[in-house]
Motif scaffolding. Structure first.
Motif, mmCIF file in Angstrom:
data_model
loop_
_atom_site.group_PDB
_atom_site.id
_atom_site.type_symbol
_atom_site.label_atom_id
_atom_site.label_comp_id
_atom_site.label_asym_id
_atom_site.label_seq_id
_atom_site.Cartn_x
_atom_site.Cartn_y
_atom_site.Cartn_z
ATOM 1 N N ASN A 1 -45.584 24.456 -14.982
ATOM 2 C CA ASN A 1 -46.558 23.533 -15.572
ATOM 3 C C ASN A 1 -47.337 24.213 -16.687
ATOM 4 O O ASN A 1 -48.547 24.017 -16.835
ATOM 5 C CB ASN A 1 -47.516 23.016 -14.485
ATOM 6 N N SER A 2 -46.659 24.970 -17.486
ATOM 7 C CA SER A 2 -47.267 25.825 -18.491
ATOM 8 C C SER A 2 -48.030 25.047 -19.567
ATOM 9 O O SER A 2 -47.493 24.125 -20.195
ATOM 10 C CB SER A 2 -46.186 26.679 -19.161
ATOM 11 N N VAL A 3 -49.279 25.450 -19.785
ATOM 12 C CA VAL A 3 -50.075 24.921 -20.886
ATOM 13 C C VAL A 3 -49.529 25.431 -22.224
ATOM 14 O O VAL A 3 -49.475 24.701 -23.215
ATOM 15 C CB VAL A 3 -51.559 25.337 -20.715
ATOM 16 N N VAL A 4 -49.093 26.677 -22.240
ATOM 17 C CA VAL A 4 -48.608 27.281 -23.483
ATOM 18 C C VAL A 4 -47.276 26.673 -23.913
ATOM 19 O O VAL A 4 -47.051 26.405 -25.101
ATOM 20 C CB VAL A 4 -48.489 28.809 -23.348
ATOM 21 N N SER A 5 -46.365 26.431 -22.962
ATOM 22 C CA SER A 5 -45.075 25.832 -23.328
ATOM 23 C C SER A 5 -45.270 24.419 -23.872
ATOM 24 O O SER A 5 -44.549 23.980 -24.769
ATOM 25 C CB SER A 5 -44.114 25.825 -22.129
ATOM 26 N N LYS A 6 -46.278 23.707 -23.351
ATOM 27 C CA LYS A 6 -46.581 22.370 -23.873
ATOM 28 C C LYS A 6 -47.060 22.480 -25.317
ATOM 29 O O LYS A 6 -46.692 21.678 -26.173
ATOM 30 C CB LYS A 6 -47.631 21.696 -23.001
ATOM 31 N N TRP A 7 -47.896 23.497 -25.598
ATOM 32 C CA TRP A 7 -48.375 23.704 -26.966
ATOM 33 C C TRP A 7 -47.210 23.989 -27.905
ATOM 34 O O TRP A 7 -47.223 23.563 -29.067
ATOM 35 C CB TRP A 7 -49.369 24.866 -26.978
ATOM 36 N N LEU A 8 -46.196 24.688 -27.404
ATOM 37 C CA LEU A 8 -45.019 25.005 -28.223
ATOM 38 C C LEU A 8 -44.090 23.810 -28.406
ATOM 39 O O LEU A 8 -43.154 23.868 -29.198
ATOM 40 C CB LEU A 8 -44.241 26.165 -27.596
ATOM 41 N N GLY A 9 -44.315 22.746 -27.643
ATOM 42 C CA GLY A 9 -43.505 21.543 -27.802
ATOM 43 C C GLY A 9 -42.486 21.295 -26.718
ATOM 44 O O GLY A 9 -41.721 20.318 -26.787
ATOM 45 N N LEU B 1 -40.670 29.529 -19.674
ATOM 46 C CA LEU B 1 -39.547 29.441 -20.609
ATOM 47 C C LEU B 1 -38.314 28.851 -19.950
ATOM 48 O O LEU B 1 -37.717 27.906 -20.470
ATOM 49 C CB LEU B 1 -39.226 30.834 -21.161
ATOM 50 N N HIS B 2 -37.892 29.416 -18.826
ATOM 51 C CA HIS B 2 -36.592 29.050 -18.263
ATOM 52 C C HIS B 2 -36.668 28.702 -16.768
ATOM 53 O O HIS B 2 -35.998 29.362 -15.962
ATOM 54 C CB HIS B 2 -35.591 30.191 -18.471
ATOM 55 N N PRO B 3 -37.451 27.700 -16.371
ATOM 56 C CA PRO B 3 -37.408 27.301 -14.957
ATOM 57 C C PRO B 3 -35.981 26.923 -14.585
ATOM 58 O O PRO B 3 -35.308 26.209 -15.333
ATOM 59 C CB PRO B 3 -38.348 26.098 -14.890
#
Length: 461
Positions: free
Chosen positions: A214-222, A349-351
């Protein structure tokens, strides 16, 4: 009579309560509403006088396997980082993980492999048993030699791994109860502003998201949220008062739409898992360990008595359930692993599904590669370099990390998904493929995916 006027943040209306919109923290979009009308408003947020601003060269979000390995790798290379963890203590969900040869190379690179080996048993063989057909169990050695050395597999207690990583870090590296709610650009100085739930703002040159599925950062990256596979897992571990009596083998059972495994961690502890194709009716299991336990026992009635005894002897606080999610391979192929001075690693990154036991191992690999790439970028940076020059070197370092990890991540995600799909599928054709072909090929496949070397913690000056 006028109705009561209430409000919600716009992101709560669009994405649901509890989700933070990653955007400018200086503008607030509000939806005012009563019983019959909605009004969209834009408010400019005034910065409170007492707001705390801090500066950290490298901020890592998430004190899991990837986050702590990256931080320790940087520490070994003489670089300090700040790790932000939203929970109050180390999170140890999952209880244990299978650490294959590739993971041990990463653990040796950060200098904690030896101590963990002393506490965990070497697994010498894997036994695959179909529960539908009358095919005999297939047993293979796990010590065969590959391109990067002999196989080494142990089942490591997650708590011990995280505590060992934490113990080697300088005091104050991990900051608990630090939930990231938004990320903002400071374009004038090429920094990221990381906003925490308590109002603190941290300015950083490098932002690394190791904050899980549930990454906040991965959401920011798109990146989109990970996809549900239609399967769920129940995991547990059992501590015996004396020796459990099991040989150093990984015991796997599959058939009838289920898959289970039992692996000794040491002489007294056995880790186990059970996966199945879940339905909406199974959701009530997630918060009821007693029902989880009975559910697994009802599905495992064909297993040997001493195997069922492991489940029966598991304490209720040593059982958890979770849906299995993964990132679609093409999203990793086309997505932004890094963007500017921001990147993601580990489950952010890779769940992937746990079917080849490489999720935690890949996170360890990420940590070594990422620490090396960042260190190489920063060692080329001089004290008098302008902000733009530093940013460009960091950007190149994170791009290098993304290129190095993209295809490895795609390979592991795809392999894990297909192995799980075949092992839990039903039907005559799938049963034949699984029992006749996959059972003899699986051990070799697992060894091939673990025959990987992420390299040492060295930099190129």
């Amino acid at each position: 009579m006028s109705s009561r006027l209430r409000y919600k943040y716009l992101w709560q209306v669009l994405w649901g309560d509890g989700e933070a919109l990653i955007s400018s923290a200086r503008i607030i979009w509000l939806v005012l509403y009563d019983e019959s009308n909605y009004y969209l408003c834009v408010w400019k947020k005034l910065e409170p006088k007492g707001i705390m601003e801090e500066v950290a060269d490298i901020v890592i979000v998430g004190a899991g396997i990837a986050g702590l390995t990256t931080s320790l790798g940087l520490h070994r290379l003489g670089i300090r980082s700040l790790v932000l963890e939203s929970s109050e203590t180390l999170r140890i969900t999952g209880f244990a993980l299978t650490t294959w040869s590739n993971a041990w190379r990463a653990l040796d690179a950060v200098g904690i492999g030896h101590s963990l080996r002393q506490q965990h048993q070497l697994i010498e063989r894997i036994v695959l048993t179909p529960t539908v057909s009358r095919e005999p169990p297939s047993e293979r050695s796990l010590k065969s030699k590959g391109k990067h050395g002999e196989g080494e597999i142990r089942c490591v207690r997650r708590k011990m791994l995280l505590e060992e990583l934490e113990r080697e870090l300088p005091s104050g590296t991990i900051r608990y109860s630090s939930k990231v709610v938004s990320i903002e650009d400071d374009e004038s100085r090429h920094l990221k502003l990381v906003h925490l739930a308590d109002g603190t703002v941290i300015k950083t040159k490098v932002l690394i998201g190791c904050d899980g599925v549930n990454s906040v950062v991965s959401k920011w990256l798109g990146f989109k949220p990970p996809s549900f596979t239609g399967r769920s897992a129940i995991r547990g571990y059992t501590e015996f008062k004396g020796s459990h009596g099991f040989e150093p083998k990984s015991m796997r059972f599959f058939g009838k739409g289920t898959r289970s495994g039992f692996i000794p961690c040491d002489d007294q502890t056995v880790y186990w898992f059970f996966t199945w194709s879940s339905t909406s009716q199974d959701k009530e299991l997630e918060d009821n360990p007693a029902k989880m336990k009975q559910f697994v026992l009802s599905k495992c009635h064909d297993l040997p008595d001493r195997i069922k005894a492991v489940i029966e002897n598991t304490l209720l606080d040593s059982i958890i359930s979770s849906p299995l999610r993964y990132r679609r391979p093409w999203e990793v192929l086309w997505g932004n692993i890094s963007k500017g001075n921001v990147c993601v690693a580990g489950d952010a990154l890779h769940p992937m599904t746990p079917d080849i036991g490489q999720g935690g191992c890949a996170a360890l690999e990420d940590g070594i590669v990422l620490a090396r790439c960042i260190a190489e970028a920063l060692t080329k940076t001089g004290d008098n370099d302008e902000d733009r020059a530093v940013f460009e070197r960091i950007e190149m370092g994170l791009n290098k990390f993304g290129k190095e990890r993209r295809w490895r991540s795609i390979d592991l995600i795809s392999t894990a998904y297909m192995v799980g799909y075949i092992q839990q599928s039903e039907g005559k054709i799938m049963n034949f493929l699984r029992d006749k072909i996959l059972s003899s090929y699986l051990a070799e496949l697992l060894m091939k995916r673990s025959d990987f070397d992420c390299g040492k913690l060295t930099t190129i000056s």
